[in-house]
Design an enzyme around this catalytic site. Structure first.
Site, mmCIF file in Angstrom:
data_model
loop_
_atom_site.group_PDB
_atom_site.id
_atom_site.type_symbol
_atom_site.label_atom_id
_atom_site.label_comp_id
_atom_site.label_asym_id
_atom_site.label_seq_id
_atom_site.Cartn_x
_atom_site.Cartn_y
_atom_site.Cartn_z
ATOM 1 N N CYS A 2 51.044 -33.269 24.676
ATOM 2 C CA CYS A 2 51.643 -34.442 25.307
ATOM 3 C C CYS A 2 50.602 -35.117 26.193
ATOM 4 C CB CYS A 2 52.857 -34.128 26.185
ATOM 5 S SG CYS A 2 54.131 -33.193 25.351
ATOM 6 N N GLU A 483 35.849 -25.309 6.786
ATOM 7 C CA GLU A 483 36.035 -26.563 7.518
ATOM 8 C C GLU A 483 36.428 -27.699 6.554
ATOM 9 O OE1 GLU A 483 36.541 -27.395 10.417
ATOM 10 O OE2 GLU A 483 36.083 -29.519 10.496
ATOM 11 N N LYS A 487 39.910 -29.814 6.774
ATOM 12 C CA LYS A 487 39.973 -31.282 6.821
ATOM 13 C C LYS A 487 40.956 -31.798 5.780
ATOM 14 C CE LYS A 487 38.658 -31.923 9.858
ATOM 15 N NZ LYS A 487 38.086 -31.050 10.798
ATOM 16 N N GLU A 490 44.578 -30.955 6.712
ATOM 17 C CA GLU A 490 45.028 -31.673 7.914
ATOM 18 C C GLU A 490 45.441 -33.104 7.602
ATOM 19 O OE1 GLU A 490 42.721 -30.246 11.939
ATOM 20 O OE2 GLU A 490 41.486 -31.188 10.415
ATOM 21 N N HIS A 506 38.279 -11.432 -6.673
ATOM 22 C CA HIS A 506 39.196 -10.458 -6.063
ATOM 23 C C HIS A 506 40.552 -11.085 -5.754
ATOM 24 C CE1 HIS A 506 36.009 -7.543 -5.882
ATOM 25 N NE2 HIS A 506 35.226 -8.421 -5.277
HETATM 26 C C1 G6P Z 1 43.434 -28.876 17.524
HETATM 27 C C2 G6P Z 1 42.686 -30.032 16.912
HETATM 28 C C3 G6P Z 1 41.472 -29.524 16.161
HETATM 29 C C4 G6P Z 1 40.596 -28.687 17.067
HETATM 30 C C5 G6P Z 1 41.375 -27.552 17.733
HETATM 31 C C6 G6P Z 1 40.566 -26.893 18.830
HETATM 32 O O1 G6P Z 1 43.982 -28.092 16.517
HETATM 33 O O2 G6P Z 1 43.530 -30.763 16.052
HETATM 34 O O3 G6P Z 1 40.728 -30.615 15.669
HETATM 35 O O4 G6P Z 1 39.535 -28.149 16.341
HETATM 36 O O5 G6P Z 1 42.556 -28.080 18.345
HETATM 37 O O6 G6P Z 1 40.331 -27.816 19.852
HETATM 38 P P1 G6P Z 1 39.111 -27.775 20.842
HETATM 39 O O7 G6P Z 1 39.298 -29.003 21.712
HETATM 40 O O8 G6P Z 1 39.242 -26.506 21.635
HETATM 41 O O9 G6P Z 1 37.862 -27.829 20.055
#
Ligand code: G6P
Length: 610
Positions: A2, A483, A487, A490, A506
């Site tokens: 939020c 990663e 992406k 997401e 496996h």
């Molecule tokens: C959320 C975001 C991600 C990010 C993760 C960790 O899930 O959507 O993009 O990698 O938080 O956030 P930080 O700010 O600790 O890198």
């Protein structure tokens, strides 16, 4: 999560609050609302389900004018996204609050307050806090005292802003476990979850410490620490360019941020390397003495930052010869760990406010690690303030929920750190110079990878009607595959799994058929030949391959195999360069599918709750 924003001014604050919310939407966007104190002394509130745009429309019909106000954009924790659960919450007609965080003991408090005759209109933990403050206000007759008494009864994490109709000249705010900054203006002052929200009105900020409570007036700010003692908190200027929060010529923030990578990677190296060496001092004055004693590195992070940590493990073990463990923060904090002597605790976080990462750091400190190093993108964040040593990434504000430039700049910072650590542990000058030279070439290579955009957009069409996908990589390219898969899921909502290519047979091979595109990252490294065999295994099962490969890998386009040549790169910096095409791939698939690229469903940028 939020986002909260508030203002105390002479002028009408509706527009300031609305713009603040737009800039905080990355923190959650399932409903939005604001409450202002009108000149005649009543509180007017507007709340709408959905994004800030819906609230903007509503207040166009029915304005919320006033010179003191609070506002909120929500990411639901307690109670579904609905108008009654949207903030601000009120107790009666005179008191309104906004809240970011989670109140753990809300149920017990709710029962008590019900027994005292309070009625609840929402399922939120926040409404409990509104009534609690109101109950205290009746006894104390003073808002600062009431908020202080109420928060003494709360367990959990919160940043709160409170508005009372009978106290026209101020807001009372407090924070414990959730971020809150004060924006300092001239004859007006503001609060928000981060600095970006307030950039249109000020560039001077005061960061509240854990447990602080502040009274925000037009003519000043009074801060009390957790013991109630008056304290001064320094005011600093915002460091990044004012335009960082605009999309500019780009259709989405994510695309803009992908294209910023050559520049921000350069900026992250600036002042930290010579032609041939890493400047250890640039990593902090105490870096030298600290790194001398490190015998083990424990990396903690979440999400994309965790993947950066996984890449770093390969580097640290190869170049510094020091054992390195990597764990997601939410797992680390809830298990017993064996602490090796002289362990460096390394937290990676874009925001510096991720609740699990911060909790793991605090726990680690209590457990007696050698020292804490933070790799972070937000100056003044909790992580930065609570760590012994900090390497700032220079990515600038990242607005797209799916992290892109934060990841590659984290990798650069981690590689600089690894080289510095390596120097204390037998890394030869020659090897260091070779990698530093590769770092100098990096911004240009990243720009070359971006030039593949058109071809990648073409490839992305093959994913549009697919429900599943598999990403493969070996060695340090395995986290890059992870990663890439993250992406894609997401922002395009396609199920994507990443596997170390050697694990294919496996299990995941059983899933491979013509409906399962398989994406592979294949730099020309020592694992290439093994990877090629894995690709054969996929091809033999009718799987369609999308291979991002070095020219020297001698992989050719053929039926069922789409090869995209990536410019030749040093094997150590390859994970950074190979990330770019995967970012572009997921971006284009999402655009084709018409999803909300910058604010994908159910997610938020900064996860400040557990
Ligand atoms: C959320 C975001 C991600 C990010 C993760 C960790 O899930 O959507 O993009 O990698 O938080 O956030 P930080 O700010 O600790 O890198």
């Amino acid at each position: 999560m939020c986002g909260i924003v508030g203002a105390v001014s002479e002028r009408d604050v509706q527009g300031i609050l609305l713009e603040g919310l737009r800039r905080l939407e990355y923190r959650g966007y399932d409903s939005a609302g604001m409450a202002v104190r009108q000149d005649q002394g009543d509180i007017q509130r507007a709340r709408e389900v959905g994004k800030v745009a819906a609230l903007a429309e509503a207040i166009e019909q029915q304005p919320c004018n006033g010179s003191v106000g609070i506002a909120h954009t929500r990411w639901a924790t307690h109670g579904e996204p609905s108008q009654i659960n949207a903030h601000p919450h009120m107790s009666g007609e005179r008191l309104a609050i906004v809240h970011n965080g989670i109140i753990e003991n809300y149920q017990g408090l709710r029962d008590q307050l019900k027994a005292d005759g309070y009625t609840f209109s929402s399922q939120t933990d926040t409404e409990v806090v509104a009534h609690l403050i109101e109950r205290e206000y009746r006894q104390q007759g003073d808002l600062v005292a009431a908020v202080r008494a109420a928060i003494g009864q709360l367990r959990g994490a919160y940043a709160l802003a409170v508005l009372h109709a009978d106290e026209p000249d101020h807001l009372v705010v407090c924070r414990a476990g959730s971020p809150l900054v004060v924006g300092v203006g001239i004859g007006e002052n503001f609060i928000a979850s981060d600095q970006l929200a307030l950039l249109p009105v000020t560039d001077r900020f005061m960061f509240l410490e854990e447990g602080d409570l502040a009274e925000i007036r037009r003519d000043g700010v009074t801060v009390l620490d957790r013991d109630g003692a008056a304290v001064e908190r320094p005011v600093s200027r915002f460091e990044h360019g004012m335009d960082s929060a605009d999309k500019g010529e780009y259709r989405h923030f994510m695309l803009k941020e992908i294209h910023e990578q050559p520049r921000v990677i350069q900026a992250t190296m600036e002042g930290r390397i010579t032609d041939s060496r890493v400047l250890e001092q640039a990593l902090g004055t105490e870096a030298g003495s600290l790194l001398d004693d490190v015998r083990h590195v424990q990396i903690i992070a979440c999400g994309t930052s965790y993947h950066a940590g996984m890449v770093a493990r390969y580097w640290i073990e190869e170049l510094a010869g020091i054992p390195c463990s990597v764990e997601v923060a939410s797992e680390f904090r809830y298990r017993h760990h064996v602490i090796q002597p002289d362990t460096l605790f390394l937290c990676i976080s874009q925001s510096g406010e991720t609740a699990d990462t911060l909790a793991a750091l605090r726990q680690a400190k209590d457990a007696g690690f050698r020292a804490a190093l933070a790799i972070c993108n937000v100056p003044g964040s909790s992580l930065v303030r609570e760590s012994d040593l900090v390497i700032m990434t220079q990515a600038g504000p990242e607005i797209g929920v799916a992290s892109t430039k934060a990841f590659t700049t984290q990798l650069v910072a981690l590689l600089l750190f690894t080289l510095a650590l390596g120097r204390h542990n037998g890394l030869s000058e020659k090897r260091e110079a070779d990698i530093v030279a590769a770092l100098h070439r990096l911004p240009g290579q990243v720009a070359d990878a971006l030039a593949l955009d058109g071809k990648i957009a073409e490839l992305s069409k093959a994913f549009m009607d697919k429900n599943h996908s598999l990403f493969l990589g070996r060695g340090a390219m395995f986290p890059v595959a992870l990663e890439g898969a993250l992406k894609l899921k997401e922002i395009s909502y396609i199920h994507a799994e990443a596997y170390p290519a050697g694990e294919l047979k496996h299990g995941p091979l059983a899933l491979v058929d013509s409906e399962m595109p398989v994406v592979t990252v294949a730099p020309n490294d020592e694992l290439l030949e093994k990877l090629k065999s894995n690709l054969e295994e996929v091809r033999a099962r009718g799987g369609e391959l999308f291979v991002f490969a070095d020219g020297g890998a001698e992989l050719q386009d053929q039926p069922g195999i789409h090869v995209l040549q990536i410019p030749e790169v040093h094997p150590i910096t390859a994970p950074i360069v190979y990330t770019l095409p995967l970012q572009l791939l997921s971006y284009h698939v999402a655009v084709l599918k018409g999803t909300d690229v910058d604010q994908p469903r159910n997610l938020a940028k900064s996860v400040t709750v557990e």
